[in-house]
Design a protein around this motif. Sequence first.
Motif, PDB file in Angstrom:
ATOM      1  N   TYR A   1       5.145  -0.901  31.998  1.00 54.50           N
ATOM      2  CA  TYR A   1       5.791  -0.652  33.588  1.00 54.50           C
ATOM      3  C   TYR A   1       6.586  -1.771  33.930  1.00 54.50           C
ATOM      4  O   TYR A   1       6.345  -2.966  33.581  1.00 54.50           O
ATOM      5  CB  TYR A   1       4.361  -0.771  34.501  1.00 54.50           C
ATOM      6  CG  TYR A   1       3.432   0.419  33.806  1.00 54.50           C
ATOM      7  CD1 TYR A   1       3.399   1.702  34.651  1.00 54.50           C
ATOM      8  CD2 TYR A   1       2.557   0.269  32.986  1.00 54.50           C
ATOM      9  CE1 TYR A   1       2.418   2.646  34.425  1.00 54.50           C
ATOM     10  CE2 TYR A   1       1.587   1.307  32.309  1.00 54.50           C
ATOM     11  CZ  TYR A   1       1.701   2.480  33.235  1.00 54.50           C
ATOM     12  OH  TYR A   1       0.754   3.411  32.806  1.00 54.50           O
ATOM     13  N   LYS A   2       7.525  -1.481  34.600  1.00 56.51           N
ATOM     14  CA  LYS A   2       8.476  -2.501  35.395  1.00 56.51           C
ATOM     15  C   LYS A   2       8.511  -2.042  37.032  1.00 56.51           C
ATOM     16  O   LYS A   2       8.811  -1.138  37.261  1.00 56.51           O
ATOM     17  CB  LYS A   2       9.718  -2.434  34.649  1.00 56.51           C
ATOM     18  CG  LYS A   2      10.939  -3.433  35.054  1.00 56.51           C
ATOM     19  CD  LYS A   2      11.894  -3.158  34.176  1.00 56.51           C
ATOM     20  CE  LYS A   2      13.112  -4.118  34.374  1.00 56.51           C
ATOM     21  NZ  LYS A   2      14.362  -4.134  33.646  1.00 56.51           N
ATOM     22  N   GLY A   3       8.660  -3.415  37.467  1.00 59.86           N
ATOM     23  CA  GLY A   3       8.816  -3.265  39.165  1.00 59.86           C
ATOM     24  C   GLY A   3      10.132  -4.361  39.222  1.00 59.86           C
ATOM     25  O   GLY A   3      10.112  -5.293  38.753  1.00 59.86           O
ATOM     26  N   GLU A   4      10.915  -3.833  40.369  1.00 61.31           N
ATOM     27  CA  GLU A   4      11.881  -4.762  40.631  1.00 61.31           C
ATOM     28  C   GLU A   4      11.941  -4.850  42.221  1.00 61.31           C
ATOM     29  O   GLU A   4      11.578  -4.136  42.814  1.00 61.31           O
ATOM     30  CB  GLU A   4      13.252  -4.191  40.148  1.00 61.31           C
ATOM     31  CG  GLU A   4      13.392  -3.861  38.720  1.00 61.31           C
ATOM     32  CD  GLU A   4      14.870  -3.274  38.374  1.00 61.31           C
ATOM     33  OE1 GLU A   4      15.527  -2.519  39.203  1.00 61.31           O
ATOM     34  OE2 GLU A   4      15.291  -3.375  37.098  1.00 61.31           O
ATOM     35  N   THR A   5      12.238  -6.369  42.551  1.00 62.47           N
ATOM     36  CA  THR A   5      12.471  -6.503  43.904  1.00 62.47           C
ATOM     37  C   THR A   5      13.880  -7.089  44.282  1.00 62.47           C
ATOM     38  O   THR A   5      14.106  -8.324  43.164  1.00 62.47           O
ATOM     39  CB  THR A   5      11.413  -7.479  44.365  1.00 62.47           C
ATOM     40  OG1 THR A   5      10.127  -6.940  44.210  1.00 62.47           O
ATOM     41  CG2 THR A   5      11.496  -7.910  45.878  1.00 62.47           C
TER      42      THR A   5
END
Length: 555
Positions: A88-92
Amino acid sequence: MKKLTLLAVFFMLLNVTFAGGLLTNYNQSAQYIRMLSRNAALEIDAVFYNPAGLVKLENGWHFAFYSQSIFQTREVNTEFPLLNDGYYKGETTVPVFPDLYGVYKKDKWAFSLGIGPIGGGGTATFDRGLPSFEIPISKAVPALAGLAQISPALAVTGYSADLSFDGSSTYWGIQLGATYAINDMFSVYGGVRVMPSVNAYKGAIENVMLEAGGQMNPASAWLTGASSTVSGIAGQATTGANLMYGTATQMQPVIDAGGGDFTLAQLEGAGYIDAATRSLIEGGLQYVGIPQEQIDMMNFVQLQGTYNAVGDELTATAGILNGTAQTLSGTAGAMEDREVDTKQKGMGFTPIIGINISPNDDWNIGLKYEHKTSLILKNETKVDDLGLFPDGVEGSYDVPGIITAGVGYRGLDWLEMQLSYNMYLDKGVDYGYNVRYNSVGQRVKREIDKNYYELGLGLQFNLSEKFAISVGGLISENGVTPEYQSDFSFTNSSNTLAGGFMWKITDKLVFDFGVSNTFYKDDTVVFTDPDVGEYDETYAKTTLNVAAGISYSIF
């Protein structure tokens, strides 16, 4: 299988920070981004880093505006065995991260104002959600495995779901204070930071599908249909049980007449029963799987007992099937689309004190203490299908206190050095419970083993009176326990490198530019799930920060 409504607690734990402790942004100027050490600063960004040193500015007005562009990636790699994909990958992305400072200095006094995002400041986007979202859904496949024994058409072999989550957190800091010079060596500061804060969460669990019969089916509708099918089979079992009990009752007169010890063949030969009755009794037992050879050897009492035993078994099966049907019906409701759209707003206050010590013109020491911020946030909820964000309910979100110290050296025309140390008093804050459960299904307390600390060294090389370049390094070590960590809210120890330059355009106007990159240490945590046992989950992050700004003085 845990109820999906428990997913709502994930939203309450999100924190988005970029440089600093568990909840605090310490990246509050372009000078910091190019040096990573400013606790002994005597320039205008000392409003945040060393406010007791502001009396070292020249008399007059001083202003500064800085902005940062921040790019952060969060990665979660889980080995939970039931998931379709454990990555899983999250970006800000934060295009503008502003800081504004103003100081009026007059002789022994300096009055200052600072405005900036002291916590949060960005939106974390997870297009696939997080493992904690998906794990309860993935457990549906083994949880429904028993349906295949009822009917092959009910065999569940896979799942899919559309999961998404956006969470933003912005804790603004509006800092007001006054600095007084006791003498040339000592000066003190007292101030307060007002912290208006907003958390905003939007999340959805949609299109949950179950694979059965070689095709994907909407989970809620399929489970409702499966519940009806199982209820129908339960009804058939009840009807069969009644038939068995009825046949056993009809056999009693033969037993009362003394035929209980005889076989069917003997009873037919003696005229107790006719061939049709014998065939009926044999057929009923053959239907439930008793072989003819066994039937031929049983006496009439044993045959009646078998009919009653089969009736009891069918009655028990019907009860189990009815319970399964009710469970399927309840699970169908949990698999429906769910949405959350809520904000949490509130305000806290942070008392701040500081002292600056200047033994001579070459050395400077800055000390500062920020008190713990008691922060109460109130829910403003638009949609809450998960039922855990009641509109108007308040919750505590305290921010830990901070002790900072810095030593600066300016004894060489061509070199300036600063060494800074920060300690975040995390052990004084209750971080609540994790989103995960232990092996016996209990919520896990998010424990802190020791306080988070940072150690930074910054060097500025003055190439001329108007131009300087700088480099910096920062070591950060968190003090969290494995019980603190989860896919939804984790912290990693890190090392950061930075560089940049200062351009003194005029005596009153200065431009600063800096770039920093944070190298986080991967952290692997072992979880124990009550259904599947132990599995590893690894957390990783990267952060790139680009900053620029100007300061202007009116003497």
